[in-house]
Write a protein that holds these residues in place. Structure first.
Motif, mmCIF file in Angstrom:
data_model
loop_
_atom_site.group_PDB
_atom_site.id
_atom_site.type_symbol
_atom_site.label_atom_id
_atom_site.label_comp_id
_atom_site.label_asym_id
_atom_site.label_seq_id
_atom_site.Cartn_x
_atom_site.Cartn_y
_atom_site.Cartn_z
ATOM 1 N N CYS A 20 71.256 -7.640 94.931
ATOM 2 C CA CYS A 20 72.616 -8.173 95.059
ATOM 3 C C CYS A 20 73.340 -7.567 96.257
ATOM 4 O O CYS A 20 74.130 -8.237 96.921
ATOM 5 C CB CYS A 20 73.414 -7.918 93.775
ATOM 6 S SG CYS A 20 72.888 -8.949 92.394
ATOM 7 N N PHE A 25 76.115 -11.758 91.435
ATOM 8 C CA PHE A 25 76.451 -10.405 91.870
ATOM 9 C C PHE A 25 76.638 -9.486 90.665
ATOM 10 O O PHE A 25 77.077 -9.912 89.602
ATOM 11 C CB PHE A 25 77.697 -10.442 92.748
ATOM 12 C CG PHE A 25 77.533 -11.354 93.929
ATOM 13 C CD1 PHE A 25 76.842 -10.941 95.053
ATOM 14 C CD2 PHE A 25 78.018 -12.653 93.892
ATOM 15 C CE1 PHE A 25 76.650 -11.788 96.128
ATOM 16 C CE2 PHE A 25 77.840 -13.517 94.959
ATOM 17 C CZ PHE A 25 77.150 -13.083 96.081
ATOM 18 N N GLU A 26 76.319 -8.221 90.869
ATOM 19 C CA GLU A 26 76.289 -7.272 89.758
ATOM 20 C C GLU A 26 77.635 -6.646 89.433
ATOM 21 O O GLU A 26 77.829 -6.178 88.327
ATOM 22 C CB GLU A 26 75.290 -6.148 90.072
ATOM 23 C CG GLU A 26 73.855 -6.541 89.869
ATOM 24 C CD GLU A 26 73.515 -6.780 88.405
ATOM 25 O OE1 GLU A 26 73.486 -5.829 87.627
ATOM 26 O OE2 GLU A 26 73.281 -7.944 88.053
ATOM 27 N N GLN A 86 81.252 -6.407 94.751
ATOM 28 C CA GLN A 86 80.441 -7.361 95.515
ATOM 29 C C GLN A 86 81.105 -8.734 95.531
ATOM 30 O O GLN A 86 81.186 -9.383 96.576
ATOM 31 C CB GLN A 86 79.047 -7.462 94.912
ATOM 32 C CG GLN A 86 78.222 -6.197 95.062
ATOM 33 C CD GLN A 86 76.928 -6.241 94.282
ATOM 34 O OE1 GLN A 86 76.746 -7.077 93.404
ATOM 35 N NE2 GLN A 86 76.022 -5.324 94.582
ATOM 36 N N THR A 126 75.201 -18.279 98.878
ATOM 37 C CA THR A 126 74.290 -17.561 97.979
ATOM 38 C C THR A 126 72.873 -18.098 98.099
ATOM 39 O O THR A 126 71.901 -17.327 98.159
ATOM 40 C CB THR A 126 74.777 -17.667 96.519
ATOM 41 O OG1 THR A 126 76.122 -17.205 96.424
ATOM 42 C CG2 THR A 126 73.907 -16.816 95.607
ATOM 43 N N THR A 155 71.251 -15.260 86.727
ATOM 44 C CA THR A 155 70.712 -13.907 86.625
ATOM 45 C C THR A 155 69.594 -13.869 85.593
ATOM 46 O O THR A 155 69.749 -14.361 84.481
ATOM 47 C CB THR A 155 71.819 -12.915 86.224
ATOM 48 O OG1 THR A 155 72.859 -12.961 87.207
ATOM 49 C CG2 THR A 155 71.276 -11.499 86.131
#
Length: 199
Positions: free
Chosen positions: A48, A88-89, A93, A130, A153
């Motif tokens: 990420c 994104f984690e 981010q 992305t 994810t």
């Protein structure tokens, strides 16, 4: 896949990984499934971070986004009604990427007018960026990158096992009995032809 002047290997050489990618010095040592789950989470955080860096630093990406904003390139996401997928984690981010995309939209000269700039960033620029970044980070085609994006994810089995264990350790014995009873009845129902006919 190399979008512009920046490649994934460049990012590794420069050491430009965000803070979320760097393991804490005080992280306790663990064994078994927990270690595998932590390694899976760390690997996903690093991926990420690379996505974030490619989106916000690659010149080829920047030009591609500008072409979409000006209408020189038509984005397939412009007419889609799919849900927004965030890969994104952490919030840092997401904030960095959204701020970058909003700035690109604001600074790009175009005759086009956007009724809802925030929606355009979220629904068009974010998935477009992305997918292109996934292609670069994983060295895959854009079609494969789009498939990966649409899956969202993906969690390692060790993470799912760890989550199950955490839930088990935090629920009361009564709740656990109710859950076990529900699962037992559900399994029986799946074997019932009448239940399957009603589905």
């Amino acid at each position: 896949m190399r979008l512009g002047h920046l490649s994934v290997s460049d990012l590794h050489k420069k050491g430009e990984l965000c803070k979320a990618c760097v393991p804490s010095a005080g992280t306790p040592k663990v064994n078994g499934g927990v270690r595998w789950a932590q390694q899976a989470q760390q690997k996903r955080r690093e991926a990420c971070c690379l996505l974030t860096s490619v989106i916000t630093e690659d010149q080829g990406m920047l030009q591609h986004l500008k072409n979409i904003i000006t209408g020189n390139t038509v984005s397939p996401w412009a007419k889609k009604q799919d849900r927004v997928i965030l890969l994104f984690e952490d919030d840092e981010q997401v904030d960095k990427v959204m701020h970058f995309l909003s700035e690109v939209l604001e600074r790009t000269e175009t005759d086009k007018r956007f009724a809802d700039p925030v929606a355009f960033v979220m629904d068009v620029l974010l998935p477009e960026a992305t997918v292109y970044a996934l292609g670069a980070v994983h060295s895959i085609s854009l079609d494969k990158a789009k498939e990966m994006y649409m899956r969202g994810t993906e969690f390692d089995s060790s993470e799912i096992t760890q989550l199950g264990e955490q839930l088990q350790s935090h629920i009361s014995s009564k709740a656990r009995q109710n859950l076990d009873s529900f699962l037992s009845n559900y399994k029986k129902a799946l074997k019932s032809e009448e239940f399957l006919r009603r589905l």
